[in-house]
Design a protein around this motif. Structure first.
Motif, PDB file in Angstrom:
ATOM      1  N   MET A  52      62.384 -23.437  70.446  1.00 41.79           N
ATOM      2  CA  MET A  52      62.248 -24.860  68.939  1.00 41.79           C
ATOM      3  C   MET A  52      61.074 -23.986  68.807  1.00 41.79           C
ATOM      4  O   MET A  52      59.968 -23.509  69.647  1.00 41.79           O
ATOM      5  N   GLU A  53      60.535 -23.262  67.173  1.00 39.60           N
ATOM      6  CA  GLU A  53      59.048 -22.488  66.908  1.00 39.60           C
ATOM      7  C   GLU A  53      58.128 -24.005  66.176  1.00 39.60           C
ATOM      8  O   GLU A  53      58.665 -24.534  65.721  1.00 39.60           O
ATOM      9  N   LEU A  54      57.182 -23.135  65.976  1.00 45.52           N
ATOM     10  CA  LEU A  54      56.296 -24.741  65.710  1.00 45.52           C
ATOM     11  C   LEU A  54      55.861 -24.259  64.437  1.00 45.52           C
ATOM     12  O   LEU A  54      55.712 -25.679  63.901  1.00 45.52           O
ATOM     13  N   SER A  55      56.637 -23.571  63.112  1.00 50.57           N
ATOM     14  CA  SER A  55      57.234 -23.367  61.841  1.00 50.57           C
ATOM     15  C   SER A  55      58.330 -24.896  61.595  1.00 50.57           C
ATOM     16  O   SER A  55      58.467 -25.313  60.771  1.00 50.57           O
TER      17      SER A  55
ATOM     18  N   LEU B 210      53.209 -35.457  67.091  1.00 55.02           N
ATOM     19  CA  LEU B 210      53.054 -35.330  67.858  1.00 55.02           C
ATOM     20  C   LEU B 210      53.863 -35.211  69.140  1.00 55.02           C
ATOM     21  O   LEU B 210      53.411 -34.351  70.630  1.00 55.02           O
ATOM     22  N   LYS B 211      54.479 -36.144  69.332  1.00 54.85           N
ATOM     23  CA  LYS B 211      55.621 -36.050  70.434  1.00 54.85           C
ATOM     24  C   LYS B 211      55.990 -34.682  70.303  1.00 54.85           C
ATOM     25  O   LYS B 211      56.322 -33.791  71.427  1.00 54.85           O
ATOM     26  N   LYS B 212      57.063 -34.294  69.455  1.00 57.11           N
ATOM     27  CA  LYS B 212      57.840 -32.479  69.164  1.00 57.11           C
ATOM     28  C   LYS B 212      56.585 -31.808  69.840  1.00 57.11           C
ATOM     29  O   LYS B 212      56.628 -30.340  70.407  1.00 57.11           O
ATOM     30  N   LEU B 213      55.276 -31.720  68.795  1.00 59.26           N
ATOM     31  CA  LEU B 213      54.596 -30.360  69.936  1.00 59.26           C
ATOM     32  C   LEU B 213      54.132 -30.585  70.860  1.00 59.26           C
ATOM     33  O   LEU B 213      53.552 -29.669  71.255  1.00 59.26           O
TER      34      LEU B 213
ATOM     35  N   GLY C 124      54.037 -29.418  62.228  1.00 62.71           N
ATOM     36  CA  GLY C 124      53.293 -29.516  63.149  1.00 62.71           C
ATOM     37  C   GLY C 124      51.972 -27.985  63.139  1.00 62.71           C
ATOM     38  O   GLY C 124      51.173 -27.965  63.942  1.00 62.71           O
ATOM     39  N   GLU C 125      52.326 -27.589  61.941  1.00 61.23           N
ATOM     40  CA  GLU C 125      51.269 -25.817  62.000  1.00 61.23           C
ATOM     41  C   GLU C 125      49.536 -26.523  61.337  1.00 61.23           C
ATOM     42  O   GLU C 125      48.924 -26.859  61.527  1.00 61.23           O
ATOM     43  N   ALA C 126      50.265 -28.001  60.013  1.00 59.23           N
ATOM     44  CA  ALA C 126      48.780 -29.043  59.783  1.00 59.23           C
ATOM     45  C   ALA C 126      48.178 -28.848  61.264  1.00 59.23           C
ATOM     46  O   ALA C 126      46.462 -28.939  61.295  1.00 59.23           O
ATOM     47  N   ILE C 127      48.362 -29.810  62.150  1.00 53.43           N
ATOM     48  CA  ILE C 127      48.645 -31.001  63.083  1.00 53.43           C
ATOM     49  C   ILE C 127      47.430 -30.042  64.238  1.00 53.43           C
ATOM     50  O   ILE C 127      46.130 -30.149  63.896  1.00 53.43           O
ATOM     51  N   ILE C 128      48.217 -28.608  64.365  1.00 54.02           N
ATOM     52  CA  ILE C 128      47.386 -27.388  65.180  1.00 54.02           C
ATOM     53  C   ILE C 128      46.370 -27.162  64.595  1.00 54.02           C
ATOM     54  O   ILE C 128      45.021 -26.529  65.113  1.00 54.02           O
ATOM     55  N   ASP C 129      46.497 -26.323  63.310  1.00 50.18           N
ATOM     56  CA  ASP C 129      45.917 -26.382  62.230  1.00 50.18           C
ATOM     57  C   ASP C 129      43.698 -26.648  62.227  1.00 50.18           C
ATOM     58  O   ASP C 129      43.066 -26.592  63.003  1.00 50.18           O
ATOM     59  N   LEU C 130      44.433 -28.347  62.318  1.00 51.84           N
ATOM     60  CA  LEU C 130      43.101 -29.681  62.434  1.00 51.84           C
ATOM     61  C   LEU C 130      42.345 -29.323  63.589  1.00 51.84           C
ATOM     62  O   LEU C 130      41.748 -29.435  64.331  1.00 51.84           O
TER      63      LEU C 130
END
Length: 683
Positions: free
Chosen positions: A1-4, A43-46, A9-15
């Motif tokens: 699985m990719e972050l994209s 969050l669970k997937k991240l 997912g990417e938006a949460i990581i950016d914050l």
């Protein structure tokens, strides 16, 4: 699985990669516009993605926010391909808070920097700084703009007070921008838990979260000697006191020895909101009778019936921290309290009157914010007490007299319906109306409750009973009268087959039969004070000549109760003002007026008086646009909501007997009224 591939997912990581330690859920929600469920699912997937790539997962500091461990952060920053960071957008109020925080933290603030920081225009930046100056003045702080930048001036205590208040209202925002060391936050949490174990007083979750952030900010601030409070000659530490010793231990861990700061920490933790207290504490023990007085005073002035046991411990727990906040001048300001003050002004007014014993104890007048916080407790209990399976509320101005008579009548007529206990307008305003389908009131309600409302006399007329029947059937609280077994239906059937000699007696007998059949007590009371006991012969008056107005007649009717010190003149004034405000709702029918107010309006002891008018008077009813005739005024002085219930029940039975009023009107002296009527009726 990719972050994209992970939605949001990417938006949460950016914050989480922004130059700040913690990000609250509220911040995620505001920026990404996602639900709590979506956030935790993402969050669970991240975390599964991070674990798959041998990286530490997203961590959560309870009450503060989410963060990425440093190693994970470094790896993700290297992987980030974005050329420009995501721009954070802050609403106006949040910008004012952040500008104040920067100024108090001695960070450089200017128009140009404010524009760049928040990506706003020059005009907006000027407006923000102007509004921030107004905010600062509320805390006795001043903001000065100079060519070199903007600075804040004011005492260190006032700056700390602002920070504490800002944490109460905007904790998530402040936690999102402060660079708090997670290891230090954990150490502070452990110290606070040690304090709870030592004292037996445990902080609420909100208070604990605020203290963790405050201490993290405060202890870093103390590394600058200019920010430390200067001890005065009056500062003194009790070396054996538990909290003072604990405060000294906290400071020593950061190599600070300062009596003024030791006292500041002592005051701070004492004024924090508790969820559980040590009731054996000396102060708590001395405050217990005061708390009981407060609850009793609230009941007296508001006409409520809050059980002391239900509120004593929660209110004592709250007032213990209130005592220290007031004593140590720790300001509690919260923007959300303003809306409560506006919406529940009557509740706060009664709370203010009830808190007089506490103000005497602390020898200070309480700020509005503290009064509002206590009002929330009273409002909460009122709402909880109103949570029942009743479907119809019974209301009058005080919940004492006329509504109790109406309550008795409704119970007798509709034994299958669950009516609320008689309540005042104030209690109605502070009640939960979730299950309520109808309000039946003896007065016109000025507030809109978005529920069907019927205004009737305490002893409803036949047309008013029909109105109640129709509304109950319309709301499906009862079946249509053609399908239900009611007193009226039975009367109709009986009249078809025989002549009814005593219609009133038969109606009462049928009503009692139905009520008994459904095991419903029509007089729920634990007192045996009857009408005969409350109405001695010397309290019965006859006036042959006409009164110039109804106000004079009411005053005359209460003369015996004023003379024997059962009531004060203030009580009579209240009855007159209530009648002027709501109309003649105390005229309960058949020419009888039951004049009464609340116990707190001037009742010293329970009593009753009776005035027979040789010349009846009229009172105009604006609701019906008709005059109400008054031949008899019964003055009632109740000491609570229950003591006089038996007397009222007996009074209703007498009013339903056709001969009673005629006997009263034909009597020529008080002895005739007493012997001819009461000795026959009251056994």
């Amino acid at each position: 699985m990719e972050l994209s591939e992970i939605k949001h997912g990417e938006a949460i990581i950016d914050l989480l990669l922004e130059p700040k330690t913690y990000v609250s859920f509220i911040k995620f929600q505001e920026v990404l516009h996602i639900s709590r469920r979506t956030f935790f699912y993402t969050l669970k997937k991240l975390n599964a993605y991070l674990d798959e790539h041998d990286l530490d997962m997203v961590q959560n500091m309870k009450g503060i926010g989410y963060y990425l461990p440093d190693d994970t952060k470094q790896v993700l920053v290297q992987q980030t391909k974005k050329n420009t960071p995501k721009l954070a957008v802050f609403p106006q109020k949040e910008r004012h808070i952040l500008i104040m925080l920067s100024l108090i933290n001695n960070e450089r603030v200017s128009l140009e920097l404010t524009q760049k920081r928040f990506h706003i225009t020059h005009h907006t930046a000027v407006s923000d700084l102007k509004m921030t100056k107004q905010l600062a003045r509320k805390y006795h702080l001043a903001i000065e703009s100079k060519p070199t930048g903007t600075t804040i001036t004011g005492t260190e205590r006032n700056q700390r007070n602002w920070f504490l208040s800002a944490l109460s209202d905007h904790g998530a925002l402040i936690n999102s921008v402060l660079e708090i060391d997670p290891h230090q936050a954990l150490k502070i949490t452990e110290l606070l838990h040690n304090l709870e174990a030592l004292t037996g007083n445990y902080f609420s979750d909100d208070a604990l979260s605020i203290l963790i952030t405050f201490f993290s900010w405060y202890l870093n601030r103390l590394t600058d000697p200019d920010k430390q409070l200067q001890p005065s000659n009056s500062d003194a530490i009790n070396p054996t006191a538990t909290i003072e010793k604990w405060a000294g231990t906290v400071l020593s861990k950061y190599h600070i020895q300062n009596i003024a700061e030791q006292l500041f920490i002592t005051y701070l933790v004492k004024s924090g909101q508790f969820i559980h207290i040590n009731t054996n504490d000396t102060l708590a023990h001395s405050m217990t009778p005061i708390v009981k007085q407060i609850i009793k005073r609230f009941n007296d002035v508001s006409g409520s019936q809050i059980a002391v046991d239900s509120l004593e411990l929660p209110l004592l727990t709250h007032l213990l921290s209130t005592y220290y906040r007031v004593k140590y001048r720790v300001t509690f300001k919260q923007a959300s309290l303003k809306s409560i003050q506006e919406q529940y002004s009557e509740l706060i007014f009664f709370t203010r009157l009830a808190l007089k014993p506490f103000e005497n104890f602390v020898q200070q007048k309480l700020p509005e914010e503290e009064i509002t916080l206590v009002a929330i407790y009273f409002g909460g209990v009122l709402r909880n007490e109103s949570t029942n399976d009743a479907t119809v509320n019974v209301v009058c101005s005080s919940g004492i007299g006329t509504s109790k008579i109406l309550y008795e009548e409704l119970h007798r007529r509709y034994p299958n319906i669950k009516f609320s206990s008689p309540m005042s307008v104030f209690k109605l305003k502070n009640s939960q109306l979730t299950n309520i389908k109808l309000i039946i009131s003896t007065i016109q309600l000025k507030s809109s409750f978005k529920l069907p409302t019927i205004v009737v006399a305490p002893i409803p007329t036949e047309s008013q009973w029909q109105q109640i029947d129709q509304e109950l059937a319309h709301l499906k609280i009862i079946k249509r009268s053609t399908q239900a077994i009611t007193v009226n239906n039975l009367m109709d059937i009986i009249s078809d087959y025989t002549r009814i000699v005593d219609p009133t007696g038969l109606q009462n007998a049928l009503t009692n039969l139905l009520a008994h059949d459904h095991n419903i007590s029509t007089t729920p009371t634990n007192t045996n004070i009857g009408l005969k006991s409350l109405l001695p012969k010397e309290n019965i008056l006859i006036q042959d000549s006409a009164f110039p107005n109804w106000e004079n007649a009411i005053r005359y009717a209460f003369n015996p109760l004023v003379a024997n010190s059962s009531i004060t003149e203030k009580y009579v004034d209240k009855i007159i003002s209530s009648t002027q405000k709501y109309g003649p709702y105390m005229v309960i029918g058949n020419g009888v007026m039951l004049a009464h107010a609340r116990p707190a309006d001037g009742v010293k002891k329970i009593g009753m008086s009776l005035l027979v008018l040789g010349e009846p008077l009229t009172m105009y009813d604006a609701n019906t646009h008709e005059d109400k005739l008054v031949k008899v005024i019964i003055g009632l002085a109740p000491i609570d909501a229950a003591e006089h219930v038996l007397a009222l029940s007996q009074l209703v039975k007498m009013l339903q007997q056709p001969h009673w009023l005629s006997d009263i009107e034909n009597a020529t002296n008080s002895t005739m009224i007493y012997e001819k009527c009461f000795n026959i009726t009251i056994k």
